[in-house]
Design a protein around this motif. Structure first.
Motif, PDB file in Angstrom:
ATOM      1  N   LYS A  45      41.965 -39.329   6.373  1.00  0.00           N
ATOM      2  CA  LYS A  45      41.611 -39.022   7.761  1.00  0.00           C
ATOM      3  C   LYS A  45      40.378 -39.803   8.193  1.00  0.00           C
ATOM      4  O   LYS A  45      39.757 -40.515   7.399  1.00  0.00           O
ATOM      5  CB  LYS A  45      41.366 -37.517   7.908  1.00  0.00           C
ATOM      6  N   GLU A  46      40.028 -39.666   9.474  1.00  0.00           N
ATOM      7  CA  GLU A  46      38.853 -40.358  10.005  1.00  0.00           C
ATOM      8  C   GLU A  46      37.573 -39.707   9.500  1.00  0.00           C
ATOM      9  O   GLU A  46      37.614 -38.771   8.694  1.00  0.00           O
ATOM     10  CB  GLU A  46      38.894 -40.322  11.545  1.00  0.00           C
ATOM     11  N   ASN A  47      36.418 -40.233   9.981  1.00  0.00           N
ATOM     12  CA  ASN A  47      35.128 -39.640   9.613  1.00  0.00           C
ATOM     13  C   ASN A  47      35.120 -38.145   9.886  1.00  0.00           C
ATOM     14  O   ASN A  47      35.326 -37.719  11.029  1.00  0.00           O
ATOM     15  CB  ASN A  47      34.000 -40.271  10.446  1.00  0.00           C
ATOM     16  N   LEU A  48      34.870 -37.359   8.856  1.00  0.00           N
ATOM     17  CA  LEU A  48      34.808 -35.913   9.018  1.00  0.00           C
ATOM     18  C   LEU A  48      33.409 -35.400   8.697  1.00  0.00           C
ATOM     19  O   LEU A  48      32.682 -35.996   7.902  1.00  0.00           O
ATOM     20  CB  LEU A  48      35.832 -35.220   8.104  1.00  0.00           C
ATOM     21  N   CYS A  49      33.068 -34.280   9.320  1.00  0.00           N
ATOM     22  CA  CYS A  49      31.763 -33.646   9.111  1.00  0.00           C
ATOM     23  C   CYS A  49      31.989 -32.183   8.724  1.00  0.00           C
ATOM     24  O   CYS A  49      32.961 -31.556   9.150  1.00  0.00           O
ATOM     25  CB  CYS A  49      30.912 -33.674  10.386  1.00  0.00           C
ATOM     26  N   LEU A  50      31.059 -31.636   7.956  1.00  0.00           N
ATOM     27  CA  LEU A  50      31.066 -30.212   7.645  1.00  0.00           C
ATOM     28  C   LEU A  50      30.019 -29.528   8.520  1.00  0.00           C
ATOM     29  O   LEU A  50      28.831 -29.835   8.436  1.00  0.00           O
ATOM     30  CB  LEU A  50      30.742 -29.972   6.164  1.00  0.00           C
ATOM     31  N   TYR A  51      30.475 -28.604   9.352  1.00  0.00           N
ATOM     32  CA  TYR A  51      29.591 -27.868  10.248  1.00  0.00           C
ATOM     33  C   TYR A  51      29.435 -26.428   9.768  1.00  0.00           C
ATOM     34  O   TYR A  51      30.430 -25.747   9.492  1.00  0.00           O
ATOM     35  CB  TYR A  51      30.156 -27.841  11.678  1.00  0.00           C
ATOM     36  N   GLY A  52      28.201 -25.964   9.684  1.00  0.00           N
ATOM     37  CA  GLY A  52      27.936 -24.543   9.488  1.00  0.00           C
ATOM     38  C   GLY A  52      27.736 -23.914  10.858  1.00  0.00           C
ATOM     39  O   GLY A  52      27.070 -24.480  11.721  1.00  0.00           O
ATOM     40  N   LEU A  53      28.335 -22.745  11.074  1.00  0.00           N
ATOM     41  CA  LEU A  53      28.288 -22.103  12.384  1.00  0.00           C
ATOM     42  C   LEU A  53      27.350 -20.899  12.368  1.00  0.00           C
ATOM     43  O   LEU A  53      27.178 -20.247  11.338  1.00  0.00           O
ATOM     44  CB  LEU A  53      29.693 -21.660  12.794  1.00  0.00           C
ATOM     45  N   PRO A  54      26.718 -20.597  13.496  1.00  0.00           N
ATOM     46  CA  PRO A  54      25.768 -19.476  13.550  1.00  0.00           C
ATOM     47  C   PRO A  54      26.379 -18.130  13.189  1.00  0.00           C
ATOM     48  O   PRO A  54      25.666 -17.218  12.790  1.00  0.00           O
ATOM     49  CB  PRO A  54      25.296 -19.484  15.013  1.00  0.00           C
ATOM     50  N   ASN A  55      27.703 -18.005  13.323  1.00  0.00           N
ATOM     51  CA  ASN A  55      28.372 -16.729  13.020  1.00  0.00           C
ATOM     52  C   ASN A  55      28.784 -16.628  11.559  1.00  0.00           C
ATOM     53  O   ASN A  55      29.637 -15.833  11.190  1.00  0.00           O
ATOM     54  CB  ASN A  55      29.590 -16.552  13.917  1.00  0.00           C
ATOM     55  N   GLU A  56      28.193 -17.466  10.697  1.00  0.00           N
ATOM     56  CA  GLU A  56      28.435 -17.490   9.256  1.00  0.00           C
ATOM     57  C   GLU A  56      29.792 -18.093   8.901  1.00  0.00           C
ATOM     58  O   GLU A  56      30.291 -17.921   7.788  1.00  0.00           O
ATOM     59  CB  GLU A  56      28.285 -16.099   8.623  1.00  0.00           C
ATOM     60  N   GLY A  57      30.375 -18.808   9.840  1.00  0.00           N
ATOM     61  CA  GLY A  57      31.611 -19.522   9.565  1.00  0.00           C
ATOM     62  C   GLY A  57      31.333 -20.996   9.305  1.00  0.00           C
ATOM     63  O   GLY A  57      30.188 -21.444   9.310  1.00  0.00           O
ATOM     64  N   TRP A  58      32.375 -21.769   9.088  1.00  0.00           N
ATOM     65  CA  TRP A  58      32.244 -23.204   8.866  1.00  0.00           C
ATOM     66  C   TRP A  58      33.504 -23.903   9.357  1.00  0.00           C
ATOM     67  O   TRP A  58      34.543 -23.271   9.526  1.00  0.00           O
ATOM     68  CB  TRP A  58      32.023 -23.514   7.381  1.00  0.00           C
ATOM     69  N   GLU A  59      33.404 -25.201   9.568  1.00  0.00           N
ATOM     70  CA  GLU A  59      34.572 -25.975   9.944  1.00  0.00           C
ATOM     71  C   GLU A  59      34.375 -27.432   9.567  1.00  0.00           C
ATOM     72  O   GLU A  59      33.242 -27.936   9.513  1.00  0.00           O
ATOM     73  CB  GLU A  59      34.856 -25.858  11.440  1.00  0.00           C
TER      74      GLU A  59
END
Length: 255
Positions: A45-59
């Motif tokens: 896949k293309e450039n991917l990033c790991l995001y941490g979310l304020p609601n304790e989730g991630w994507e």
């Protein structure tokens, strides 16, 4: 981004809560949800990033298209090295970059809303009391919970007011004592330099997690066991510990 649907933090405490939520999400991705995270980071896949979310989730997602972005961006292209490294090394590397991103987001908010020196200092101290994502992922710490929770659970025991109960017998060097949390954390004044880190009442050195500590029940100061010649085994039989200074004072009063 889903993260921006949350209320924007504007105070040091709000920024810290935002930091904790994002940190928890990143730890989940790199530990309990690691198989799902691994599969999403397809090198094709293309450039991917790991995001941490304020609601304790991630994507895992593509970077935003705005230049400059609304928030600092995580490391780009984390998926490309997935199959070129040992899984443990790859996860550790992502964890290091995640720690860097967390700090950049927190202090971005601080700069955006004009935090003063004392607010920035207090924010950093609260952040620094938590283990880093890398420490949790690499196994340097066993418990990813907030340091405040760890401290609150280890300040007292049934046998002696300030003694921590013995952990499992597998601990090779005896007890590990944890000084109590600081009540002065909210002051934001220069006195934080003295209160921000627990110091031994005998030698003045900082607290270290691999050392045995004991607290005086009279003056409530903490000491290295080696500095006051108290071993973990000996401490278990002490109902009320008095440091050398307090013992001397009491002897003088009795005279």
């Amino acid at each position: 981004m889903e993260a921006m649907a949350q209320p924007i933090p504007r105070t040091a405490d709000e920024v810290f809560n935002d930091f904790k939520g994002r940190r928890t999400g990143l730890i989940k991705a790199l530990t309990t949800d690691v198989q799902k995270f691994y599969q999403l980071c397809d090198p094709e896949k293309e450039n991917l990033c790991l995001y941490g979310l304020p609601n304790e989730g991630w994507e895992v997602n593509l970077p935003v298209e705005e230049v400059p972005p609304e928030l600092p961006e995580p490391a780009l292209g984390i998926n490309f090295a997935r199959d070129g490294m040992q899984e443990k090394d790859w996860l550790s590397l992502v964890a290091v970059h995640s720690d860097s991103w967390l700090l950049s987001v927190a202090f971005y908010f601080g700069a955006r809303f004009g935090f003063g020196k004392s607010e920035r200092k207090r924010l950093f101290q609260m952040i620094n009391d938590l283990p880093t994502v890398f420490e949790v992922v690499s196994g340097a710490v066993k418990n990813p919970k907030d340091q405040s929770e760890v401290l609150n659970n280890s300040t007292k025991s049934k046998s002696s007011g300030k003694m921590q109960s013995r952990p499992s017998e597998s601990v090779p060097k005896g007890l590990k004592m944890t000084p109590p949390p600081n009540d002065e954390e909210d002051s934001g004044e220069e006195e934080d330099d003295e209160q921000g880190t627990a110091l031994c009442g005998a030698c003045g050195d900082n607290y270290a997690t691999d050392e045995f500590w004991i607290c005086c029940d009279i003056c409530e100061r903490w000491f290295h066991g080696k500095c006051v010649k108290i071993t973990p085994a000996k401490a278990e039989h002490i109902k009320q510990y008095k440091c050398p200074t307090c013992s001397t004072k009491r002897a003088r009063l009795q005279v």
